[in-house]
Design a protein around this motif. Sequence first.
Motif, PDB file in Angstrom:
ATOM      1  N   THR A  41       0.845  -1.189   0.000  1.00 13.70           N
ATOM      2  CA  THR A  41       0.000   0.000   0.000  1.00 13.70           C
ATOM      3  C   THR A  41       0.878   1.235   0.000  1.00 13.70           C
ATOM      4  O   THR A  41       1.813   1.341   0.809  1.00 13.70           O
ATOM      5  N   SER A  52      -2.494   3.763  -3.597  1.00 13.34           N
ATOM      6  CA  SER A  52      -2.513   2.569  -4.448  1.00 13.34           C
ATOM      7  C   SER A  52      -2.302   1.321  -3.610  1.00 13.34           C
ATOM      8  O   SER A  52      -1.561   1.334  -2.631  1.00 13.34           O
ATOM      9  N   VAL A  53      -2.986   0.265  -4.009  1.00 18.34           N
ATOM     10  CA  VAL A  53      -2.865  -1.036  -3.373  1.00 18.34           C
ATOM     11  C   VAL A  53      -2.483  -2.026  -4.461  1.00 18.34           C
ATOM     12  O   VAL A  53      -3.247  -2.242  -5.416  1.00 18.34           O
ATOM     13  N   VAL A  54      -1.290  -2.617  -4.332  1.00 18.70           N
ATOM     14  CA  VAL A  54      -0.745  -3.509  -5.358  1.00 18.70           C
ATOM     15  C   VAL A  54      -0.711  -4.929  -4.820  1.00 18.70           C
ATOM     16  O   VAL A  54      -0.267  -5.171  -3.689  1.00 18.70           O
ATOM     17  N   ARG A  55      -1.147  -5.873  -5.641  1.00 19.93           N
ATOM     18  CA  ARG A  55      -1.161  -7.281  -5.271  1.00 19.93           C
ATOM     19  C   ARG A  55      -0.038  -8.043  -5.987  1.00 19.93           C
ATOM     20  O   ARG A  55       0.527  -7.545  -6.968  1.00 19.93           O
ATOM     21  N   SER A  88      -1.731  -6.679 -10.255  1.00 17.84           N
ATOM     22  CA  SER A  88      -2.945  -5.873 -10.328  1.00 17.84           C
ATOM     23  C   SER A  88      -2.944  -4.830  -9.213  1.00 17.84           C
ATOM     24  O   SER A  88      -2.336  -5.020  -8.155  1.00 17.84           O
ATOM     25  N   ALA A  89      -3.626  -3.718  -9.446  1.00 19.76           N
ATOM     26  CA  ALA A  89      -3.607  -2.625  -8.479  1.00 19.76           C
ATOM     27  C   ALA A  89      -4.909  -1.847  -8.526  1.00 19.76           C
ATOM     28  O   ALA A  89      -5.593  -1.784  -9.557  1.00 19.76           O
ATOM     29  N   ASP A  90      -5.259  -1.245  -7.400  1.00 16.65           N
ATOM     30  CA  ASP A  90      -6.370  -0.306  -7.306  1.00 16.65           C
ATOM     31  C   ASP A  90      -5.819   1.033  -6.863  1.00 16.65           C
ATOM     32  O   ASP A  90      -4.866   1.096  -6.069  1.00 16.65           O
ATOM     33  N   GLU A  91      -6.415   2.113  -7.365  1.00 15.42           N
ATOM     34  CA  GLU A  91      -5.956   3.452  -7.008  1.00 15.42           C
ATOM     35  C   GLU A  91      -7.135   4.341  -6.659  1.00 15.42           C
ATOM     36  O   GLU A  91      -8.217   4.208  -7.234  1.00 15.42           O
ATOM     37  N   TRP A  92      -6.894   5.262  -5.695  1.00 20.33           N
ATOM     38  CA  TRP A  92      -7.906   6.233  -5.304  1.00 20.33           C
ATOM     39  C   TRP A  92      -7.235   7.591  -5.099  1.00 20.33           C
ATOM     40  O   TRP A  92      -6.047   7.665  -4.732  1.00 20.33           O
ATOM     41  N   ARG A 141      -4.910   2.903   7.062  1.00 14.51           N
ATOM     42  CA  ARG A 141      -4.088   2.166   6.104  1.00 14.51           C
ATOM     43  C   ARG A 141      -2.657   1.942   6.576  1.00 14.51           C
ATOM     44  O   ARG A 141      -2.028   0.942   6.209  1.00 14.51           O
TER      45      ARG A 141
END
Length: 281
Positions: free
Chosen positions: A227, A235-238, A242-246, A260
């Motif tokens: 994170t 961003s949260v990276v796996r 794959s990643a999610d961003e806000w 977090r």
Amino acid sequence: MNESIWNGGIWNGEDVDLDAYLARTGLSGGLRPDLAALRAVHRAHVSAFAFENLDVMLGRPVLLDVASLQAKMVDGRRGGYCFEQNLLFGAVLERLGFRVRGLAARVRMGGTKVLPMTHMALRVEADGDQWLCDVGFGGEGLLEPLPFRDGARARQGEWTFSLADEPEGPRVLRSLHKEGWFDLYALGAEERLPIDYTVANHYISTHPRSPFVSQVVVQKTEPDVRTTLTGSVLSVVRPDGSADEWEVGEGELREVLVERFGIELADDDAVTLARVYSSRT
């Protein structure tokens, strides 16, 4: 190097409040200077302390003496960047009876440009072997020690790391990405004393070209996720890439830091940081 240097408590372990540190990291006493303890303390430290540059954003000097590090990170429930994290960790290890030696490194993060030695790591002896320890590299950092030898490779949680010697060059820490090996940093051969990090710390915390003076940087590595808050982007990276961003707004910043990253700011610091954060994003 003169062996007498390493017999005088150069990491200032005598200044550590070990009980407070163990409570902060969720560990119990009775630890022996062996590999099992080294792994446990390394993993617990990474879990407890986030990588962060918030003092730079708050306009404060980054102090590296053990008393200041403990007041900030242990008592104040904050994190820090590489010099803060690894100097505190080195002092704790020395207090526990480990033999600790300092290293400096050139950050690569997949690049080829030669950068100055602005990263700190440690080489620690345990169970008759040498181990690379680094609790201060942030998002892509080690979870636990890695054997300090060419060709070492280890899976830590869902992440894989290796050390490789380049021909007539440095020893490089690498992380396995979906696309292949990714260079994190190149280690220098010369051993360093705590005082040797003072100049690099000043550069990192004050120079306009430093990546840590222009925006908030907070990072945390866990066994199955990384994170990062860089500027206003969370961003949260796996492990599969794959990643999610806000986008994180000014009003959300304090909550994000707590939830977090486990960083608890005093009220006045939260107000000041929000104002700086708003002006930089």
